[in-house]
Design a protein around this motif. Sequence first.
Motif, PDB file in Angstrom:
ATOM      1  N   ASP A  15    -166.947 -15.818  45.588  1.00  0.00           N
ATOM      2  CA  ASP A  15    -167.036 -16.553  44.323  1.00  0.00           C
ATOM      3  C   ASP A  15    -167.664 -17.930  44.512  1.00  0.00           C
ATOM      4  O   ASP A  15    -168.482 -18.373  43.700  1.00  0.00           O
ATOM      5  N   ILE A  16    -167.282 -18.612  45.583  1.00  0.00           N
ATOM      6  CA  ILE A  16    -167.857 -19.928  45.884  1.00  0.00           C
ATOM      7  C   ILE A  16    -169.372 -19.802  46.062  1.00  0.00           C
ATOM      8  O   ILE A  16    -170.158 -20.562  45.486  1.00  0.00           O
ATOM      9  N   ASN A  17    -169.781 -18.821  46.854  1.00  0.00           N
ATOM     10  CA  ASN A  17    -171.211 -18.634  47.126  1.00  0.00           C
ATOM     11  C   ASN A  17    -171.985 -18.283  45.864  1.00  0.00           C
ATOM     12  O   ASN A  17    -173.077 -18.814  45.622  1.00  0.00           O
ATOM     13  N   ARG A  18    -171.431 -17.402  45.040  1.00  0.00           N
ATOM     14  CA  ARG A  18    -172.112 -17.021  43.795  1.00  0.00           C
ATOM     15  C   ARG A  18    -172.261 -18.214  42.860  1.00  0.00           C
ATOM     16  O   ARG A  18    -173.300 -18.407  42.245  1.00  0.00           O
ATOM     17  N   GLY A  19    -171.187 -18.997  42.763  1.00  0.00           N
ATOM     18  CA  GLY A  19    -171.238 -20.184  41.912  1.00  0.00           C
ATOM     19  C   GLY A  19    -172.289 -21.168  42.386  1.00  0.00           C
ATOM     20  O   GLY A  19    -173.024 -21.746  41.579  1.00  0.00           O
ATOM     21  N   THR A  23    -175.458 -22.429  40.110  1.00  0.00           N
ATOM     22  CA  THR A  23    -175.496 -23.805  39.617  1.00  0.00           C
ATOM     23  C   THR A  23    -176.143 -24.791  40.578  1.00  0.00           C
ATOM     24  O   THR A  23    -176.596 -25.855  40.154  1.00  0.00           O
ATOM     25  N   GLY A  24    -176.131 -24.465  41.856  1.00  0.00           N
ATOM     26  CA  GLY A  24    -176.652 -25.399  42.855  1.00  0.00           C
ATOM     27  C   GLY A  24    -175.687 -26.521  43.169  1.00  0.00           C
ATOM     28  O   GLY A  24    -176.027 -27.468  43.868  1.00  0.00           O
ATOM     29  N   THR A  25    -174.448 -26.418  42.648  1.00  0.00           N
ATOM     30  CA  THR A  25    -173.450 -27.458  42.905  1.00  0.00           C
ATOM     31  C   THR A  25    -172.190 -26.832  43.476  1.00  0.00           C
ATOM     32  O   THR A  25    -171.932 -25.651  43.320  1.00  0.00           O
ATOM     33  N   PHE A  26    -171.402 -27.677  44.101  1.00  0.00           N
ATOM     34  CA  PHE A  26    -170.138 -27.261  44.692  1.00  0.00           C
ATOM     35  C   PHE A  26    -169.038 -28.061  44.036  1.00  0.00           C
ATOM     36  O   PHE A  26    -169.024 -29.292  44.120  1.00  0.00           O
ATOM     37  N   THR A  27    -168.106 -27.370  43.357  1.00  0.00           N
ATOM     38  CA  THR A  27    -167.117 -28.093  42.559  1.00  0.00           C
ATOM     39  C   THR A  27    -165.673 -27.930  43.043  1.00  0.00           C
ATOM     40  O   THR A  27    -164.775 -28.513  42.459  1.00  0.00           O
ATOM     41  N   MET A  28    -165.457 -27.177  44.106  1.00  0.00           N
ATOM     42  CA  MET A  28    -164.086 -26.964  44.580  1.00  0.00           C
ATOM     43  C   MET A  28    -163.496 -28.272  45.100  1.00  0.00           C
ATOM     44  O   MET A  28    -164.184 -29.065  45.735  1.00  0.00           O
ATOM     45  N   LYS A  29    -162.226 -28.461  44.796  1.00  0.00           N
ATOM     46  CA  LYS A  29    -161.525 -29.642  45.299  1.00  0.00           C
ATOM     47  C   LYS A  29    -161.459 -29.591  46.818  1.00  0.00           C
ATOM     48  O   LYS A  29    -161.296 -28.539  47.422  1.00  0.00           O
ATOM     49  N   ARG A  30    -161.581 -30.741  47.419  1.00  0.00           N
ATOM     50  CA  ARG A  30    -161.611 -30.869  48.874  1.00  0.00           C
ATOM     51  C   ARG A  30    -160.372 -30.258  49.538  1.00  0.00           C
ATOM     52  O   ARG A  30    -160.472 -29.547  50.539  1.00  0.00           O
TER      53      ARG A  30
END
Length: 58
Positions: A15-19, A23-30
């Motif tokens: 899911d992280i990779n697909r997102g 979008t070209g962005t990474f939004t997961m909390k650290r």
Amino acid sequence: MSHQFVDGMVGEFTDINRGMEKTGTFTMKRKKLFQLVGKANSNLANVILKLGLFERYY
């Protein structure tokens, strides 16, 4: 370590990779990212130990 647990982790990384592809962005909390990476590393270490990949044969 259950197959469901591992499948869930693989699903999260997918899911992280697909997102990021969309979008070209990474939004997961650290904190969540570090927890996920820690779980993945722990599971990988367990697999290596169970398979005996680092055992030496003389």
